[in-house]
Design a protein around this motif. Structure first.
Motif, short mmCIF file in Angstrom:
data_model
loop_
_atom_site.label_atom_id
_atom_site.label_comp_id
_atom_site.label_asym_id
_atom_site.label_seq_id
_atom_site.Cartn_x
_atom_site.Cartn_y
_atom_site.Cartn_z
N ILE A 1 81.13 -10.98 -32.71
CA ILE A 1 81.26 -12.30 -33.34
C ILE A 1 82.71 -12.68 -33.61
O ILE A 1 83.21 -13.71 -33.13
CB ILE A 1 80.43 -12.36 -34.64
CG1 ILE A 1 78.96 -12.09 -34.34
CG2 ILE A 1 80.60 -13.73 -35.32
CD1 ILE A 1 78.12 -11.83 -35.58
N GLU A 2 83.43 -11.86 -34.39
CA GLU A 2 84.78 -12.25 -34.83
C GLU A 2 85.76 -12.31 -33.67
O GLU A 2 86.58 -13.24 -33.60
CB GLU A 2 85.27 -11.30 -35.92
CG GLU A 2 84.50 -11.44 -37.22
CD GLU A 2 85.08 -10.56 -38.32
OE1 GLU A 2 86.10 -9.88 -38.07
OE2 GLU A 2 84.51 -10.55 -39.42
N ARG A 3 85.72 -11.32 -32.76
CA ARG A 3 86.65 -11.34 -31.63
C ARG A 3 86.40 -12.57 -30.75
O ARG A 3 87.35 -13.21 -30.27
CB ARG A 3 86.50 -10.08 -30.79
CG ARG A 3 87.13 -8.84 -31.35
CD ARG A 3 88.65 -8.84 -31.28
NE ARG A 3 89.18 -9.06 -29.94
CZ ARG A 3 89.25 -8.16 -28.99
NH1 ARG A 3 88.80 -6.92 -29.20
NH2 ARG A 3 89.77 -8.46 -27.81
N ALA A 4 85.13 -12.90 -30.50
CA ALA A 4 84.82 -14.05 -29.67
C ALA A 4 85.33 -15.34 -30.30
O ALA A 4 85.85 -16.23 -29.61
CB ALA A 4 83.31 -14.14 -29.43
N GLN A 5 85.23 -15.45 -31.60
CA GLN A 5 85.72 -16.65 -32.29
C GLN A 5 87.23 -16.78 -32.18
O GLN A 5 87.76 -17.89 -32.26
CB GLN A 5 85.29 -16.61 -33.76
CG GLN A 5 83.79 -16.81 -33.96
CD GLN A 5 83.37 -16.64 -35.41
OE1 GLN A 5 84.12 -16.11 -36.24
NE2 GLN A 5 82.17 -17.09 -35.74
N ALA A 6 87.93 -15.66 -31.98
CA ALA A 6 89.39 -15.69 -31.86
C ALA A 6 89.85 -16.06 -30.45
O ALA A 6 91.02 -16.36 -30.25
CB ALA A 6 89.97 -14.35 -32.25
N TRP B 1 79.70 -14.41 -26.81
CA TRP B 1 79.48 -12.96 -26.82
C TRP B 1 78.02 -12.61 -26.62
O TRP B 1 77.68 -11.52 -26.12
CB TRP B 1 79.98 -12.36 -28.13
CG TRP B 1 79.26 -12.90 -29.35
CD1 TRP B 1 79.57 -14.03 -30.06
CD2 TRP B 1 78.10 -12.34 -29.97
NE1 TRP B 1 78.68 -14.22 -31.08
CE2 TRP B 1 77.76 -13.19 -31.05
CE3 TRP B 1 77.31 -11.22 -29.72
CZ2 TRP B 1 76.67 -12.95 -31.89
CZ3 TRP B 1 76.21 -10.98 -30.55
CH2 TRP B 1 75.91 -11.83 -31.63
N GLN C 1 83.71 -21.96 -20.75
CA GLN C 1 84.89 -22.25 -21.57
C GLN C 1 86.15 -21.59 -21.04
O GLN C 1 87.21 -21.68 -21.66
CB GLN C 1 84.64 -21.78 -23.00
CG GLN C 1 83.47 -22.45 -23.70
CD GLN C 1 83.70 -23.93 -23.89
OE1 GLN C 1 84.76 -24.34 -24.38
NE2 GLN C 1 82.72 -24.75 -23.53
N ASP D 1 82.11 -19.77 -29.33
CA ASP D 1 81.91 -18.87 -30.46
C ASP D 1 80.70 -17.96 -30.27
O ASP D 1 80.69 -16.83 -30.76
CB ASP D 1 81.76 -19.69 -31.75
CG ASP D 1 83.09 -20.26 -32.23
OD1 ASP D 1 84.14 -19.92 -31.65
OD2 ASP D 1 83.07 -21.07 -33.19
N ASP D 2 79.69 -18.47 -29.58
CA ASP D 2 78.49 -17.65 -29.35
C ASP D 2 78.46 -17.07 -27.94
O ASP D 2 77.44 -16.53 -27.51
CB ASP D 2 77.22 -18.46 -29.61
CG ASP D 2 77.07 -19.65 -28.67
OD1 ASP D 2 78.02 -19.95 -27.90
OD2 ASP D 2 76.00 -20.28 -28.69
#
Length: 300
Positions: A251-256, A265, A52, A262-263
């Motif tokens: 999780i949250e940082r990767a989604q940002a 990380w 990505q 999103d996965d």
């Protein structure tokens, strides 16, 4: 394959080289002299290629091994001597000035069964990096064969001392970051950047159970990643490094991140071979320093 093969390719809009040997395959982008991936034949990858990531000129690539130089991370968190080298009013880019620049290929050395790429930054030698008017020879050699070796050499070409921090910001491929540990950091002091940059002591092997961003000080020459999911131990034998930055966004940082799944990380784990904070370098005129590592693996 009888002889190593070096092929020019394009990934996204970035010129790259693909090096194939009997033992492994390596991808390197000209931008940033950045290793993008490394995988031994018949094995899981050792260096994570983020599918990505953004592969566009001028945009840092979140994958592989970004070269952070002449400072690491947020310049304002660096020692005052490193900050003072910057002479510009605009905000300083994170991780320095060379990871989004095209490097010059100085040569390809064939020494079977290995291949070495030699790259450099002409702007650094000329003293024309933006906001950083200091002359420094910056060279990176990347050797692929039985294992992978990177050596980043800085030589001060100026008449005054040169203060830098630096890192080889390596994204290792793992089965699942929740199944790995780093035993060699047990007992070491580290800076917990997520908790007011407090200095703490590591109790036992490091395991990742949440967002992680730590600077370990006085690290040994060998670090390793024990990966139970892939039943292997990744060995990192370092040169000229006195620190290691260990990072996972969770999780949250990767989604940002727009340039990570999103996965994503779960599949990457950064151990950054570094000279930062108290181990930042002060090179006298004519002096040089090499930061590097040799990467290999073995069964658990």
């Amino acid at each position: 394959m009888a002889h190593p093969n070096v092929e020019s390719i394009t990934i996204g809009n970035l010129p790259c080289w693909r090096i194939r040997t009997a033992e492994a395959e390596l991808l390197v982008a000209q931008q940033g002299a950045q290793v993008l991936s490394y995988q031994r034949t018949g094995e899981q990858p050792l260096i994570w290629l983020n599918d990505q990531a953004t592969f566009e000129p001028g945009t840092p690539v979140r994958a592989g091994v970004p070269v952070c130089w002449p400072w690491f991370g947020n310049l304002a968190k660096n020692p005052e001597a490193v900050q003072a080298m910057r002479q510009a009013s605009e905000a300083a880019p994170s991780h320095g000035l060379v990871r989004a620049l095209p490097w010059e290929l100085d040569g390809i050395e064939h020494s079977e069964p290995s291949v070495t790429l030699h790259l450099s930054v002409p702007q650094a030698a000329a003293g024309t990096l933006p906001g950083w008017p200091h002359k420094a020879e910056l060279r990176l050699s990347i050797t692929v064969g039985d294992d992978l070796a990177l050596r980043l050499t800085t030589r001060n070409l100026g008449s005054a001392p040169l203060a830098i921090s630096q890192a080889l910001h390596t994204y290792f491929a793992v089965s699942d970051v929740r199944q790995v540990n780093v035993p060699e950091v047990a007992g070491l002091e580290y800076v917990e950047t997520l908790e007011n940059w407090e200095t703490r002591s590591q109790q036992g092997a490091l395991e990742v159970t949440g967002e992680t961003d730590r600077i370990y000080l006085g690290t040994p020459q060998r670090l390793s990643i024990a990966d139970s999911g892939w039943n292997r131990r990744v060995l990192i034998d370092t040169e000229g490094a006195e620190a290691a930055v260990i990072w996972n966004p969770w999780i949250e940082r990767a989604q940002a991140f727009a340039d990570m799944a999103d996965d994503g990380w779960q599949r990457m784990f950064c151990i950054e071979t570094a000279n930062v904070l108290g181990s930042a370098l002060n090179l006298e005129p004519g002096a040089s320093h090499t930061l590097g590592y040799r990467l290999s693996s073995e069964a658990l």
